[in-house]
Motif scaffolding. Structure first.
Motif, PDB file in Angstrom:
ATOM      1  N   PRO A 292       0.697  -1.293  -0.066  1.00 46.33           N
ATOM      2  CA  PRO A 292       0.100  -0.105   0.168  1.00 46.33           C
ATOM      3  C   PRO A 292       0.793   1.415   0.051  1.00 46.33           C
ATOM      4  O   PRO A 292       1.823   1.395   0.583  1.00 46.33           O
ATOM      5  CB  PRO A 292      -0.879  -0.131   1.302  1.00 46.33           C
ATOM      6  CG  PRO A 292       0.042  -0.973   2.239  1.00 46.33           C
ATOM      7  CD  PRO A 292       0.614  -1.948   1.190  1.00 46.33           C
ATOM      8  N   LEU A 293       0.267   2.284  -0.697  1.00 40.75           N
ATOM      9  CA  LEU A 293       0.937   3.616  -0.833  1.00 40.75           C
ATOM     10  C   LEU A 293       0.406   4.305   0.407  1.00 40.75           C
ATOM     11  O   LEU A 293      -0.857   4.256   0.746  1.00 40.75           O
ATOM     12  CB  LEU A 293       0.735   4.088  -1.819  1.00 40.75           C
ATOM     13  CG  LEU A 293       1.108   3.558  -3.262  1.00 40.75           C
ATOM     14  CD1 LEU A 293       0.778   4.251  -4.674  1.00 40.75           C
ATOM     15  CD2 LEU A 293       2.651   3.367  -3.112  1.00 40.75           C
ATOM     16  N   ASN A 294       0.987   5.201   1.134  1.00 41.71           N
ATOM     17  CA  ASN A 294       0.813   5.967   2.198  1.00 41.71           C
ATOM     18  C   ASN A 294       0.017   7.073   1.606  1.00 41.71           C
ATOM     19  O   ASN A 294       0.039   7.405   0.469  1.00 41.71           O
ATOM     20  CB  ASN A 294       2.071   6.507   2.858  1.00 41.71           C
ATOM     21  CG  ASN A 294       2.879   5.749   3.837  1.00 41.71           C
ATOM     22  OD1 ASN A 294       2.106   4.690   4.258  1.00 41.71           O
ATOM     23  ND2 ASN A 294       4.125   5.741   3.759  1.00 41.71           N
ATOM     24  N   TYR A 295      -0.921   7.550   2.254  1.00 43.14           N
ATOM     25  CA  TYR A 295      -1.990   8.739   2.058  1.00 43.14           C
ATOM     26  C   TYR A 295      -1.492   9.913   3.076  1.00 43.14           C
ATOM     27  O   TYR A 295      -0.813   9.551   4.030  1.00 43.14           O
ATOM     28  CB  TYR A 295      -3.472   8.168   2.375  1.00 43.14           C
ATOM     29  CG  TYR A 295      -3.754   7.778   3.648  1.00 43.14           C
ATOM     30  CD1 TYR A 295      -3.858   8.775   4.648  1.00 43.14           C
ATOM     31  CD2 TYR A 295      -3.612   6.455   4.021  1.00 43.14           C
ATOM     32  CE1 TYR A 295      -4.419   8.185   6.075  1.00 43.14           C
ATOM     33  CE2 TYR A 295      -3.947   5.895   5.231  1.00 43.14           C
ATOM     34  CZ  TYR A 295      -4.552   6.881   6.150  1.00 43.14           C
ATOM     35  OH  TYR A 295      -4.777   6.460   7.444  1.00 43.14           O
ATOM     36  N   SER A 296      -1.800  10.897   2.724  1.00 42.93           N
ATOM     37  CA  SER A 296      -1.612  12.105   3.546  1.00 42.93           C
ATOM     38  C   SER A 296      -2.546  12.670   4.424  1.00 42.93           C
ATOM     39  O   SER A 296      -3.833  12.897   4.049  1.00 42.93           O
ATOM     40  CB  SER A 296      -1.280  13.263   2.320  1.00 42.93           C
ATOM     41  OG  SER A 296      -1.194  14.634   3.220  1.00 42.93           O
ATOM     42  N   LYS A 297      -2.265  12.547   5.598  1.00 38.31           N
ATOM     43  CA  LYS A 297      -3.413  12.796   6.753  1.00 38.31           C
ATOM     44  C   LYS A 297      -3.690  14.207   6.560  1.00 38.31           C
ATOM     45  O   LYS A 297      -4.879  14.676   6.623  1.00 38.31           O
ATOM     46  CB  LYS A 297      -2.862  12.327   8.005  1.00 38.31           C
ATOM     47  CG  LYS A 297      -3.845  12.562   9.167  1.00 38.31           C
ATOM     48  CD  LYS A 297      -3.536  12.051  10.376  1.00 38.31           C
ATOM     49  CE  LYS A 297      -4.586  12.297  11.509  1.00 38.31           C
ATOM     50  NZ  LYS A 297      -4.266  11.672  12.819  1.00 38.31           N
ATOM     51  N   ALA A 298      -2.536  15.021   6.450  1.00 34.27           N
ATOM     52  CA  ALA A 298      -2.766  16.345   6.344  1.00 34.27           C
ATOM     53  C   ALA A 298      -3.599  16.832   5.021  1.00 34.27           C
ATOM     54  O   ALA A 298      -4.443  17.909   5.121  1.00 34.27           O
ATOM     55  CB  ALA A 298      -1.436  17.189   6.091  1.00 34.27           C
ATOM     56  N   ARG A 299      -3.521  16.149   3.801  1.00 33.25           N
ATOM     57  CA  ARG A 299      -4.394  16.228   2.788  1.00 33.25           C
ATOM     58  C   ARG A 299      -5.769  16.246   3.118  1.00 33.25           C
ATOM     59  O   ARG A 299      -6.867  16.900   2.762  1.00 33.25           O
ATOM     60  CB  ARG A 299      -3.900  15.435   1.634  1.00 33.25           C
ATOM     61  CG  ARG A 299      -4.690  15.943   0.529  1.00 33.25           C
ATOM     62  CD  ARG A 299      -4.016  15.142  -0.790  1.00 33.25           C
ATOM     63  NE  ARG A 299      -4.846  15.326  -1.944  1.00 33.25           N
ATOM     64  CZ  ARG A 299      -4.965  14.481  -2.895  1.00 33.25           C
ATOM     65  NH1 ARG A 299      -4.418  13.312  -2.973  1.00 33.25           N
ATOM     66  NH2 ARG A 299      -5.792  14.602  -4.055  1.00 33.25           N
ATOM     67  N   PHE A 300      -5.900  14.858   3.859  1.00 30.76           N
ATOM     68  CA  PHE A 300      -7.593  14.608   4.134  1.00 30.76           C
ATOM     69  C   PHE A 300      -7.878  15.702   5.160  1.00 30.76           C
ATOM     70  O   PHE A 300      -9.180  16.094   5.197  1.00 30.76           O
ATOM     71  CB  PHE A 300      -7.504  13.392   4.780  1.00 30.76           C
ATOM     72  CG  PHE A 300      -7.824  12.264   3.675  1.00 30.76           C
ATOM     73  CD1 PHE A 300      -8.910  12.020   2.629  1.00 30.76           C
ATOM     74  CD2 PHE A 300      -6.684  11.396   3.540  1.00 30.76           C
ATOM     75  CE1 PHE A 300      -8.857  11.096   1.893  1.00 30.76           C
ATOM     76  CE2 PHE A 300      -6.744  10.336   2.421  1.00 30.76           C
ATOM     77  CZ  PHE A 300      -7.812  10.304   1.717  1.00 30.76           C
TER      78      PHE A 300
END
Length: 88
Positions: free
Chosen positions: A16-24
């Motif tokens: 899995p690729l990481n997602y950006s918590k800040a972006r969400f």
């Protein structure tokens, strides 16, 4: 994307690729701001947000856990993973 991730993809191993918590979090804030604006413009309507719909962090983490390291066989469910990331 790291070389390890690329190699895993090439051999069919799900990583899995990481997602950006800040972006969400920014998305959540933008939705809240828009709702406040709309309610101010038309007080007859009340807008409610579903934070778990805008940022399904628990679902993302669950999927990452379920699929991390799986060999082959993940491709039929890969579409669900991308829907969660890119359609929310």
């Amino acid at each position: 994307v790291t070389i390890n991730t690329i190699n895993n993809l090439l051999v069919g191993k799900f990583t899995p690729l990481n997602y950006s918590k800040a972006r969400f979090e920014n998305k959540v804030a933008a939705v809240q701001a828009q709702m406040k604006k709309l309610m101010k413009e038309n007080p007859d309507y009340i807008y409610l947000q579903n934070r778990n719909f805008i940022f399904p962090m628990k679902d993302l983490e669950k999927l990452k856990g379920e699929y991390t390291g799986k060999e082959n066989g993940y491709s039929e469910n890969l579409r669900d993973w991308f829907k969660l990331i890119y359609l929310c």
